[in-house]
Design a protein around this motif. Sequence first.
Motif, short mmCIF file in Angstrom:
data_model
loop_
_atom_site.label_atom_id
_atom_site.label_comp_id
_atom_site.label_asym_id
_atom_site.label_seq_id
_atom_site.Cartn_x
_atom_site.Cartn_y
_atom_site.Cartn_z
N LEU A 134 62.05 21.53 72.95
CA LEU A 134 62.65 22.83 71.70
C LEU A 134 61.63 23.91 71.96
O LEU A 134 62.32 25.24 71.32
CB LEU A 134 62.23 21.79 70.13
CG LEU A 134 63.06 20.82 69.51
CD1 LEU A 134 62.26 20.80 68.73
CD2 LEU A 134 64.68 20.99 70.20
N VAL A 152 63.19 11.02 68.78
CA VAL A 152 62.54 11.61 68.05
C VAL A 152 62.41 12.32 66.53
O VAL A 152 61.77 13.12 65.84
CB VAL A 152 64.09 11.68 66.57
CG1 VAL A 152 65.15 12.92 66.52
CG2 VAL A 152 65.48 12.52 68.45
N PHE A 156 59.12 15.18 66.03
CA PHE A 156 59.71 15.45 64.05
C PHE A 156 58.49 15.72 63.43
O PHE A 156 57.55 15.92 63.39
CB PHE A 156 60.55 15.03 63.68
CG PHE A 156 60.21 15.28 61.96
CD1 PHE A 156 61.15 16.85 61.81
CD2 PHE A 156 60.37 15.30 60.60
CE1 PHE A 156 61.27 17.60 60.70
CE2 PHE A 156 60.09 15.19 59.76
CZ PHE A 156 60.90 16.51 59.70
N PHE A 163 61.07 21.76 64.78
CA PHE A 163 62.35 20.93 64.16
C PHE A 163 63.00 22.54 63.61
O PHE A 163 64.06 22.41 63.69
CB PHE A 163 62.59 19.83 63.71
CG PHE A 163 62.48 18.54 64.93
CD1 PHE A 163 63.30 17.88 64.55
CD2 PHE A 163 61.39 18.34 65.76
CE1 PHE A 163 63.25 16.73 66.27
CE2 PHE A 163 61.35 17.63 66.82
CZ PHE A 163 62.32 16.72 66.82
N ARG A 164 62.81 22.71 62.26
CA ARG A 164 63.32 23.59 61.87
C ARG A 164 63.94 24.42 61.87
O ARG A 164 64.46 24.87 61.40
CB ARG A 164 61.86 23.72 60.42
CG ARG A 164 62.61 21.83 59.31
CD ARG A 164 61.51 22.29 57.95
NE ARG A 164 61.30 21.21 57.69
CZ ARG A 164 60.56 20.63 57.37
NH1 ARG A 164 59.21 20.78 57.99
NH2 ARG A 164 60.48 19.05 57.16
N VAL A 167 66.50 23.45 66.22
CA VAL A 167 67.25 22.10 66.58
C VAL A 167 67.89 22.63 65.30
O VAL A 167 68.37 23.00 64.42
CB VAL A 167 66.42 20.53 65.81
CG1 VAL A 167 67.59 19.82 65.55
CG2 VAL A 167 65.45 20.10 66.62
N SER A 200 63.27 13.42 56.71
CA SER A 200 63.34 14.92 57.12
C SER A 200 63.93 16.20 56.89
O SER A 200 63.98 17.15 57.12
CB SER A 200 63.00 14.77 58.81
OG SER A 200 64.68 14.81 59.18
#
Length: 200
Positions: A134, A152, A156, A163-164, A167, A200
Amino acid sequence: DVMRVTRRGWLLSAVLLAVVNGWAAMGAPAQAAGAVPVIYCTDLFHPHDDPDDHFDLATLYAMPELDIKGIVLDQGKKQLERPGRIPVSQMNRITGRSVPAVIGLATPLKGPDDKGFDQASEFQRGAEFIVQTLRASARPVCIATLGSVRDVVAAFNREPGLFRTNVAMVLAFIGEASDPKYREYNVGLDPQAFVGLMRS
């Protein structure tokens, strides 16, 4: 059973095509910007638990719209006994590609916020690979999961902000929720990880 394998293979194909279409709907057409980056997390074993996992892997490799960044092999302890890296290496050989495969966390998460740091170093590579991929990607990555989702969620929990922003979507194969008494097999592998995913 062949019918079940065929239906699941078509399901994965349909979902992966949805990734490409979803990417296009987000304003980044796959054809214009190149293949969609994907991290694939799977409970693939050799010898297999489920023969359809091999069909799913072949389907993934067969789609030129997808750029497979790497494969996280779920349930690390079991991977030591029945390595999913064998069919991955076979697919790499057949296709002439060099998609990396790494082993994930060994045991279920202790809670939805667990980062998995207490597990042995040989099982850290899955969550680490997700975070590193990422960070390195120039555009948001899609994550497709067929298994426990523990790597995952651990990734996170380590880097929620990453992630925000990096992803595009997470696809989790977890059945359906119309019967509150039904628990799908993958959810049963790591219930706390699925709670973390939903939160999440």
